[in-house]
Design a protein around this motif. Structure first.
Motif, PDB file in Angstrom:
ATOM      1  N   GLU A 122       0.662  -1.026  -0.278  1.00 19.99           N
ATOM      2  CA  GLU A 122       0.285  -0.101  -0.329  1.00 19.99           C
ATOM      3  C   GLU A 122       0.746   0.859   0.432  1.00 19.99           C
ATOM      4  O   GLU A 122       1.917   0.891   1.379  1.00 19.99           O
ATOM      5  CB  GLU A 122      -1.135  -0.399   1.465  1.00 19.99           C
ATOM      6  CG  GLU A 122      -1.927   1.264   1.201  1.00 19.99           C
ATOM      7  CD  GLU A 122      -2.816   0.944   2.021  1.00 19.99           C
ATOM      8  OE1 GLU A 122      -4.373   1.234   2.086  1.00 19.99           O
ATOM      9  OE2 GLU A 122      -2.017   1.021   3.359  1.00 19.99           O
ATOM     10  N   VAL A 123       0.772   1.888  -0.708  1.00 20.43           N
ATOM     11  CA  VAL A 123       1.601   3.830  -0.828  1.00 20.43           C
ATOM     12  C   VAL A 123       0.697   4.482  -0.714  1.00 20.43           C
ATOM     13  O   VAL A 123       1.589   5.556   0.118  1.00 20.43           O
ATOM     14  CB  VAL A 123       2.333   3.661  -2.352  1.00 20.43           C
ATOM     15  CG1 VAL A 123       2.829   2.650  -3.267  1.00 20.43           C
ATOM     16  CG2 VAL A 123       1.069   3.432  -3.321  1.00 20.43           C
ATOM     17  N   THR A 124      -0.475   4.564  -0.455  1.00 20.60           N
ATOM     18  CA  THR A 124      -1.136   5.659   0.606  1.00 20.60           C
ATOM     19  C   THR A 124      -2.826   5.264   0.477  1.00 20.60           C
ATOM     20  O   THR A 124      -3.213   3.643  -0.269  1.00 20.60           O
ATOM     21  CB  THR A 124      -1.274   6.883  -0.811  1.00 20.60           C
ATOM     22  OG1 THR A 124      -1.870   6.314  -2.134  1.00 20.60           O
ATOM     23  CG2 THR A 124      -0.071   8.035  -0.810  1.00 20.60           C
ATOM     24  N   GLU A 125      -3.294   5.606   1.471  1.00 18.66           N
ATOM     25  CA  GLU A 125      -4.635   4.821   1.536  1.00 18.66           C
ATOM     26  C   GLU A 125      -5.238   4.286   0.486  1.00 18.66           C
ATOM     27  O   GLU A 125      -5.656   5.271  -0.531  1.00 18.66           O
ATOM     28  CB  GLU A 125      -5.350   5.637   2.838  1.00 18.66           C
ATOM     29  CG  GLU A 125      -7.029   5.074   2.985  1.00 18.66           C
ATOM     30  CD  GLU A 125      -6.572   5.199   4.213  1.00 18.66           C
ATOM     31  OE1 GLU A 125      -5.962   4.935   4.837  1.00 18.66           O
ATOM     32  OE2 GLU A 125      -8.028   3.458   3.795  1.00 18.66           O
ATOM     33  N   GLY A 126      -5.596   2.772  -0.256  1.00 15.49           N
ATOM     34  CA  GLY A 126      -6.238   2.119  -0.641  1.00 15.49           C
ATOM     35  C   GLY A 126      -5.191   2.288  -2.302  1.00 15.49           C
ATOM     36  O   GLY A 126      -6.291   2.032  -3.037  1.00 15.49           O
ATOM     37  N   LYS A 127      -4.386   2.956  -2.169  1.00 14.79           N
ATOM     38  CA  LYS A 127      -3.415   3.134  -3.756  1.00 14.79           C
ATOM     39  C   LYS A 127      -2.573   1.730  -3.651  1.00 14.79           C
ATOM     40  O   LYS A 127      -1.832   1.711  -2.220  1.00 14.79           O
ATOM     41  CB  LYS A 127      -2.787   4.293  -3.926  1.00 14.79           C
ATOM     42  CG  LYS A 127      -3.975   5.153  -3.403  1.00 14.79           C
ATOM     43  CD  LYS A 127      -3.404   5.982  -5.352  1.00 14.79           C
ATOM     44  CE  LYS A 127      -4.174   6.164  -5.907  1.00 14.79           C
ATOM     45  NZ  LYS A 127      -5.284   6.101  -7.062  1.00 14.79           N
ATOM     46  N   TYR A 128      -2.272   0.562  -4.225  1.00 11.93           N
ATOM     47  CA  TYR A 128      -1.065  -0.116  -4.173  1.00 11.93           C
ATOM     48  C   TYR A 128      -0.171  -0.051  -5.543  1.00 11.93           C
ATOM     49  O   TYR A 128      -0.431  -0.112  -6.719  1.00 11.93           O
ATOM     50  CB  TYR A 128      -2.068  -1.384  -3.941  1.00 11.93           C
ATOM     51  CG  TYR A 128      -2.898  -1.850  -3.066  1.00 11.93           C
ATOM     52  CD1 TYR A 128      -2.572  -2.101  -1.907  1.00 11.93           C
ATOM     53  CD2 TYR A 128      -4.063  -1.230  -3.001  1.00 11.93           C
ATOM     54  CE1 TYR A 128      -2.898  -2.118  -0.325  1.00 11.93           C
ATOM     55  CE2 TYR A 128      -5.105  -1.011  -1.831  1.00 11.93           C
ATOM     56  CZ  TYR A 128      -4.351  -2.388  -1.098  1.00 11.93           C
ATOM     57  OH  TYR A 128      -5.301  -2.015  -0.076  1.00 11.93           O
ATOM     58  N   GLU A 129       1.121  -0.193  -5.399  1.00  6.70           N
ATOM     59  CA  GLU A 129       1.594  -0.559  -5.872  1.00  6.70           C
ATOM     60  C   GLU A 129       1.993  -2.275  -6.601  1.00  6.70           C
ATOM     61  O   GLU A 129       1.583  -2.935  -6.122  1.00  6.70           O
ATOM     62  CB  GLU A 129       3.571  -0.274  -5.416  1.00  6.70           C
ATOM     63  CG  GLU A 129       4.437  -0.189  -6.037  1.00  6.70           C
ATOM     64  CD  GLU A 129       5.412   0.138  -6.058  1.00  6.70           C
ATOM     65  OE1 GLU A 129       5.881   1.411  -5.915  1.00  6.70           O
ATOM     66  OE2 GLU A 129       6.763  -0.614  -6.302  1.00  6.70           O
ATOM     67  N   ILE A 130       1.828  -2.079  -8.266  1.00  7.94           N
ATOM     68  CA  ILE A 130       1.588  -4.021  -8.806  1.00  7.94           C
ATOM     69  C   ILE A 130       2.514  -3.746  -9.783  1.00  7.94           C
ATOM     70  O   ILE A 130       3.288  -2.167 -10.235  1.00  7.94           O
ATOM     71  CB  ILE A 130       0.453  -3.515  -9.076  1.00  7.94           C
ATOM     72  CG1 ILE A 130       0.104  -2.592 -10.902  1.00  7.94           C
ATOM     73  CG2 ILE A 130      -0.302  -4.027  -8.143  1.00  7.94           C
ATOM     74  CD1 ILE A 130      -1.226  -3.464 -11.261  1.00  7.94           C
ATOM     75  N   THR A 131       3.568  -4.893 -10.362  1.00 10.63           N
ATOM     76  CA  THR A 131       4.332  -4.576 -10.938  1.00 10.63           C
ATOM     77  C   THR A 131       3.286  -4.535 -12.639  1.00 10.63           C
ATOM     78  O   THR A 131       2.599  -5.509 -13.102  1.00 10.63           O
ATOM     79  CB  THR A 131       5.152  -6.168 -11.937  1.00 10.63           C
ATOM     80  OG1 THR A 131       5.621  -6.155 -10.383  1.00 10.63           O
ATOM     81  CG2 THR A 131       5.478  -6.289 -12.413  1.00 10.63           C
ATOM     82  N   LEU A 132       3.252  -3.189 -13.005  1.00  6.19           N
ATOM     83  CA  LEU A 132       2.791  -2.077 -14.693  1.00  6.19           C
ATOM     84  C   LEU A 132       2.937  -3.566 -15.888  1.00  6.19           C
ATOM     85  O   LEU A 132       2.520  -3.688 -15.945  1.00  6.19           O
ATOM     86  CB  LEU A 132       2.935  -1.064 -14.125  1.00  6.19           C
ATOM     87  CG  LEU A 132       2.242  -0.883 -13.551  1.00  6.19           C
ATOM     88  CD1 LEU A 132       2.870   1.379 -13.213  1.00  6.19           C
ATOM     89  CD2 LEU A 132       0.560  -0.461 -13.539  1.00  6.19           C
ATOM     90  N   TYR A 133       4.308  -4.150 -15.982  1.00  4.68           N
ATOM     91  CA  TYR A 133       4.384  -4.283 -16.697  1.00  4.68           C
ATOM     92  C   TYR A 133       6.266  -5.547 -16.547  1.00  4.68           C
ATOM     93  O   TYR A 133       7.292  -4.699 -15.646  1.00  4.68           O
ATOM     94  CB  TYR A 133       5.297  -4.169 -17.840  1.00  4.68           C
ATOM     95  CG  TYR A 133       6.496  -2.986 -18.043  1.00  4.68           C
ATOM     96  CD1 TYR A 133       7.963  -3.021 -18.684  1.00  4.68           C
ATOM     97  CD2 TYR A 133       6.019  -1.595 -18.110  1.00  4.68           C
ATOM     98  CE1 TYR A 133       8.454  -2.134 -18.702  1.00  4.68           C
ATOM     99  CE2 TYR A 133       6.484  -0.055 -18.145  1.00  4.68           C
ATOM    100  CZ  TYR A 133       8.047  -0.827 -18.566  1.00  4.68           C
ATOM    101  OH  TYR A 133       9.141   0.107 -18.815  1.00  4.68           O
ATOM    102  N   THR A 134       6.619  -6.395 -16.685  1.00 10.35           N
ATOM    103  CA  THR A 134       8.002  -7.326 -17.079  1.00 10.35           C
ATOM    104  C   THR A 134       9.006  -7.159 -18.799  1.00 10.35           C
ATOM    105  O   THR A 134       7.504  -7.710 -19.449  1.00 10.35           O
ATOM    106  CB  THR A 134       7.749  -8.138 -16.019  1.00 10.35           C
ATOM    107  OG1 THR A 134       7.409  -8.002 -15.167  1.00 10.35           O
ATOM    108  CG2 THR A 134       9.505  -9.108 -15.775  1.00 10.35           C
ATOM    109  N   SER A 135       9.758  -6.471 -18.465  1.00 13.12           N
ATOM    110  CA  SER A 135      10.376  -6.352 -19.562  1.00 13.12           C
ATOM    111  C   SER A 135      11.262  -7.919 -20.019  1.00 13.12           C
ATOM    112  O   SER A 135      12.178  -7.496 -18.662  1.00 13.12           O
ATOM    113  CB  SER A 135      10.272  -5.374 -20.565  1.00 13.12           C
ATOM    114  OG  SER A 135      12.022  -4.925 -19.808  1.00 13.12           O
TER     115      SER A 135
END
Ligand code: 6SB
Length: 324
Positions: free
Chosen positions: A262-275
């Motif tokens: 969680e980075v801010t309330e209700g916002k999550y970091e995800i792996t947007l892409y892998t190259s």
């Protein structure tokens, strides 16, 4: 967070995960050789290798996050928040703005050694691309078919480090990341032996216990150790599909699932892409958070002397092969 890594079989593979809570809108972008590019403080440059990578294109300008060139040099920018300090403009060296650094290196350098020679002549300045796109605080990994380095611009100047682990994440600075690996030198892919005490009859009750203690969390120092261990012990055949498959497994070890960071309330970091780029053959493979099927763009299937940028929208949405 982000993670970058190199994997070598017959060819060399270079790639990264891009982890964030939102996408800037990125496209797999080829910058052809003759595409006119003006550097902010130094104008045009002489050599112009074709470049392929992931970029946020603003107007007609490709802002690359990670890319390779036709000579087999790769470069990726990763967050380095709180540590990146850019230099003041001066006439003593060539002033390269942070957002054009990848272009500046990949346009004119064929190898890591040539990149090192370029780095001596330049300094990195914080000039923003545009007022709506503030200066990103980054550090970079650069690799070719033999070598790998890290570039960090900090309050005490521009540092260039040889990178024998061939991985990079975020904070702390690279020398500290390498130092922290000392903590893990007892880890092994083999089953452990009982060094705890010969007075106790301890048993390996599960496979994989040789690496017990390898950190499993998503912090950047934990991802650094985990991806270094995975990369250094990786085995595959040296075919293209075997190598690419193994590469995605290496970066899969640091994949970020929605909900776990969680980075801010209700916002999550995800792996947007892998190259995963084949540096020898100029191919950019990638997966996105919602699409596990590997997509590929091959620069040598395009006219690298074309006039305009060649752009591909990343494929999203799971593509499920239904067997019945
Ligand atoms: C967000 C990403 C890093 C992800 C990451 O590492 N997340 C960990 C967070 S944490 O460190 O773990 O807390 C970084 C990596 C590359 C960056 C672009 C580089 C070109 C361009 C430079 C301009 O000046 C600003 C806009 C611009 C498009 C940049 C936007 C953004 O900044 C990008 C995508």
């Amino acid at each position: 967070m982000c993670t970058a890594a190199v994997y070598r079989t017959k060819d060399t593979y270079f790639g990264r995960t891009l982890d964030y809570e939102f996408s800037y809108g990125d496209e797999v972008t080829i910058t052809p050789r003759n595409y006119p590019l003006k550097f902010r403080h130094i104008g045009a440059i002489e050599k112009n290798y074709a470049i392929l990578g992931m970029a946020h294109v603003v107007g007609d300008y490709p802002l690359y996050y990670d890319a390779i060139n036709e000579k087999g040099l790769g470069m990726a920018g990763l967050n380095f928040v709180g540590n990146a300090v850019y230099q003041e403009l001066s006439n003593e060296k060539k002033n390269v703005a942070q957002y054009e650094f990848i272009l500046w290196i990949l346009r004119q350098c064929a190898t890591v050694q040539e990149a090192k020679d370029c780095l001596v002549q330049m300094q990195l300045v914080g000039t923003p691309f545009h007022e709506s796109l503030p200066t990103a605080q980054l550090h970079w990994m650069i690799a070719d078919t033999k070598d790998c380095i890290v570039v960090e611009c900090m309050a005490d100047g521009l540092h260039v480090y040889d990178n024998p682990a061939e991985v990079l994440t975020n904070n702390p600075p690279f020398p500290q990341q390498m130092f922290l690996l000392n903590q893990y030198m007892h880890l092994s892919p083999r089953q452990p032996e009982n060094h705890f005490s010969d007075k106790l009859d301890l048993q390996a009750y599960s496979r994989g216990m040789g690496a017990l203690g390898l950190p499993g969390d998503l912090s950047s120092s934990s991802r650094f150790a985990r991806v270094a261990f995975t990369r250094l012990h990786s085995i595959s055949d040296d075919s293209e599909s075997g190598s690419v498959s193994q590469f995605f497994h290496i970066l899969g070890s640091v994949d970020q699932q929605r909900g776990c960071c969680e980075v801010t309330e209700g916002k999550y970091e995800i792996t947007l892409y892998t190259s995963c780029c084949n540096l020898n053959r100029g191919i950019y493979y990638y997966t996105t958070y919602e699409n596990h099927r590997i997509s590929a763009v091959d620069m040598h299937k395009e006219n690298l002397d074309a006039a305009g940028l060649i752009r591909y929208t990343p494929v999203t949405g799971e593509q499920i092969y239904r067997q019945n």
